[in-house]
Design a protein around this motif. Structure first.
Motif, short mmCIF file in Angstrom:
data_model
loop_
_atom_site.label_atom_id
_atom_site.label_comp_id
_atom_site.label_asym_id
_atom_site.label_seq_id
_atom_site.Cartn_x
_atom_site.Cartn_y
_atom_site.Cartn_z
N GLY A 1 41.38 -25.73 26.99
CA GLY A 1 40.16 -25.15 26.45
C GLY A 1 40.14 -23.64 26.42
N LYS A 2 41.10 -23.01 27.07
CA LYS A 2 41.15 -21.56 27.15
C LYS A 2 42.06 -21.00 26.06
CE LYS A 2 38.79 -21.08 31.08
NZ LYS A 2 37.60 -20.24 31.28
N ASP A 3 41.68 -19.86 25.52
CA ASP A 3 42.49 -19.20 24.51
C ASP A 3 43.21 -18.01 25.13
OD1 ASP A 3 41.67 -20.91 22.48
OD2 ASP A 3 39.88 -19.70 22.06
N PHE A 4 44.54 -18.06 25.06
CA PHE A 4 45.36 -16.98 25.61
C PHE A 4 46.23 -16.42 24.50
CE2 PHE A 4 44.49 -19.82 29.14
CZ PHE A 4 44.02 -18.95 30.10
N SER A 5 46.50 -15.14 24.57
CA SER A 5 47.41 -14.52 23.63
C SER A 5 48.43 -13.70 24.39
CB SER A 5 46.64 -13.61 22.65
OG SER A 5 46.13 -12.47 23.30
N VAL A 6 49.65 -13.70 23.86
CA VAL A 6 50.70 -12.90 24.50
C VAL A 6 50.39 -11.42 24.38
CG1 VAL A 6 52.53 -14.59 24.22
CG2 VAL A 6 52.03 -13.04 22.34
N THR A 7 49.58 -11.06 23.39
CA THR A 7 49.20 -9.66 23.23
C THR A 7 48.41 -9.17 24.43
OG1 THR A 7 49.16 -9.87 20.81
CG2 THR A 7 47.94 -8.03 21.78
N SER A 8 47.37 -9.93 24.83
CA SER A 8 46.54 -9.51 25.96
C SER A 8 47.34 -9.51 27.27
CB SER A 8 45.32 -10.41 26.09
OG SER A 8 45.71 -11.75 26.35
N LEU A 9 48.20 -10.53 27.45
CA LEU A 9 49.01 -10.59 28.66
C LEU A 9 49.97 -9.41 28.74
CD1 LEU A 9 49.87 -14.40 28.78
CD2 LEU A 9 48.32 -13.17 30.30
N SER A 10 50.58 -9.07 27.61
CA SER A 10 51.51 -7.94 27.58
C SER A 10 50.79 -6.63 27.88
CB SER A 10 52.20 -7.88 26.22
OG SER A 10 53.18 -6.87 26.18
N VAL A 11 49.59 -6.48 27.35
CA VAL A 11 48.82 -5.25 27.57
C VAL A 11 48.40 -5.13 29.03
CG1 VAL A 11 46.64 -4.08 27.03
CG2 VAL A 11 48.04 -5.01 25.19
N THR A 12 47.94 -6.23 29.63
CA THR A 12 47.49 -6.15 31.02
C THR A 12 48.65 -5.87 31.97
OG1 THR A 12 47.67 -8.57 31.17
CG2 THR A 12 45.49 -7.66 30.71
N VAL A 13 49.81 -6.49 31.73
CA VAL A 13 50.98 -6.18 32.56
C VAL A 13 51.37 -4.72 32.40
CG1 VAL A 13 53.42 -6.66 32.94
CG2 VAL A 13 51.85 -8.54 32.54
N GLY A 14 51.33 -4.23 31.17
CA GLY A 14 51.67 -2.83 30.95
C GLY A 14 50.72 -1.87 31.64
#
Length: 490
Positions: A335-348
């Protein structure tokens, strides 16, 4: 009269007609957006189950504690600063994503620092800043999303299986062998008995298996209704009533046992044993946070951090910290929407901020997410709770916490890490075709033997392309071969 009052309003001014509605609408939209954000954060930090979230928070410690403790003892990493920053990261990521999104040390950089005495704190932080900068650029420009779309699912599953088995093998090594964490070496066989013996680890492992099982939801086997063969038989009715009462007592006992926070109980046991093993550690504790200072970098530190730290870490971060985490998150939380864009930005952003002040370079990790999910973590409250504990420990005890962690039974950490690795490795069970399984096993074998996720990924992609080209025919578009889609889907 009322008409005259309305007419006296200077509506003839076009600027007034344009400014007034827009300003009011913008203020309303700002108020609504703020309310939406606050509501979303509250939902993400809502406890799905108090004991479950608390138990899930322990699922990542089997990876976190050994790496951070080894770097603290071997390379003078500022443990207090690392706890404070990673605690803040945990709270923020929990509020953003609403799932137990882990914050783990960057393993390739840590391994380089432990194996090379000349790779000190400046080089570690330089590697973290450079790695975070690249991930941030990939996320902001959308290139990470393109990479995610081009990598097939079987390749991602191969990376997850290799990482999970790597965790499991390391966990078994922690249990069987005495560890020299600062040198990252295994010593003699562990004794059977003692406060960090094999028996203790085996008992903890069995306890977690009994409480948590293989990860499935525990259902009572006695939930059905008892029916008697002959309702007119008074003796049979009495026997059925007695049998039903016994079943009810059994169900209550099972419910209590299966709801125990097993990982949390095991971790608390480890803390108690740490004080028993060396009670003088109480006198070595100093209250108050460690001093946070800006790290001083030299040109040599930047160069060495990039060549020996950032370059080996980037493939692992892209594959395991972003792509594999995104896929695992969508599998565990549909039910959750995840994007590799947001994950990459938060790690950065985590590394572009914290590494300047001496906090260990951090990233997300599929193993940590699988471990926290395995032990009951289901919402952002799980990691927010862990982050709050880290933050408090960093502010109250600072780097003196290392004296306590040094006495923590490594065998117990191995048990926690073992379950996290197995949970991650089990994600590949949806590979049903022989070709997909072949690619998964190729990646796993190369990654484990070569000790390089990047090398395993490269070999897996080559094998995948060769298999797709082998099946390619003129009557099918190449896009249908690459992602295994039918022409109608394309």
């Amino acid at each position: 009269m009322a008409y005259e009052n309305r007419a006296s309003i200077p509506v003839s001014d076009p600027e007034a007609q344009e400014i007034t509605p827009s300003s009011s609408s913008s203020s309303v939209s700002n108020g609504l957006s703020t309310k939406v954000v606050v509501k979303k954060v509250k939902e993400n930090l809502t406890f799905d189950s108090k004991w479950g979230e608390l138990n899930g928070a322990m699922g990542d410690l089997g990876t976190y504690i050994p790496i951070v403790l080894a770097l603290t003892l071997a390379r003078d990493l500022n443990l207090g600063t690392t706890l404070i920053f990673t605690g803040v990261y945990n709270i923020i990521t929990g509020a953003i994503y609403g799932v137990p999104m882990p914050v783990q040390p960057m393993k390739s950089i840590a391994a380089q620092a432990l194996s090379d005495s000349g790779f000190g704190v400046p080089e570690i932080m330089a590697a973290g800043i450079l790695t975070g900068g690249v991930l941030f650029v990939l996320g902001v420009t959308g290139l990470m999303q393109l990479v995610y779309m081009l990598i097939p699912l079987c390749v991602v599953r191969g990376i997850q299986l290799a990482q999970g088995l790597s965790f499991a093998l390391t966990a078994v090594k922690y249990v069987r062998k005495v560890q020299d964490l600062p040198k990252s070496k295994s010593l003699d066989d562990r004794h059977w008995f003692g406060l960090d013996g094999l028996v203790l680890a085996i008992v903890c492992l069995c306890f977690i298996v009994i409480v948590n099982g293989a990860g499935e939801k525990n259902r009572g086997c006695c939930d059905g209704v008892v029916e008697s063969g002959d309702n007119n038989d008074l003796g049979a009715q009495q026997r059925d009533e007695k049998f039903a009462r016994n079943r009810t007592k059994t169900n209550r006992f099972r419910k209590v046992v299966f709801s125990l926070p097993s990982a949390f109980i095991v971790f608390v046991l480890g803390v108690v044993l740490a004080f028993i093993r060396r009670h003088e550690v109480v006198h070595e504790i100093k209250f108050g946070p460690s001093s946070i200072e800006v790290v001083k970098f030299s040109k040599h530190a930047w160069k060495k951090g990039f060549v020996k730290g950032a370059i080996p870490q980037l493939p692992l971060s892209i594959l395991n910290s972003v792509i594999a985490v995104c896929k695992l998150s969508s599998d565990l939380f549909p039910g959750k929407d995840f994007s590799v864009t947001s994950l990459s930005v938060t790690v950065g952003l985590m590394n572009l901020v914290g590494s300047w002040f001496g906090a260990m370079p951090s990233c997300h990790g599929a193993g940590g997410l699988a471990g926290q999910y395995k032990f009951g973590g289901r919402s952002g409250a799980c990691v927010a709770l862990l982050g709050t504990a880290k933050l408090l420990l960093g502010l109250v005890l600072g780097s003196s916490l290392a004296h306590i962690l040094k006495q923590f039974p490594v065998g117990i950490l191995g048990v926690l890490l073992l379950f996290a690795g197995i949970e991650l490795a089990m994600c590949c069970r949806d590979m049903n075709t022989k070709e997909d399984s072949f690619v998964v096993l190729i990646i796993t074998a190369v990654s484990l033997v070569g000790s390089s996720a990047a090398l395993g990924f490269l070999c897996g992609m080559i094998v995948y392309v060769l298999l797709r080209l082998r099946n390619w025919t003129r009557d099918k578009p190449l896009s249908t071969i690459w992602m295994q889609k039918s022409p109608e889907q394309v």
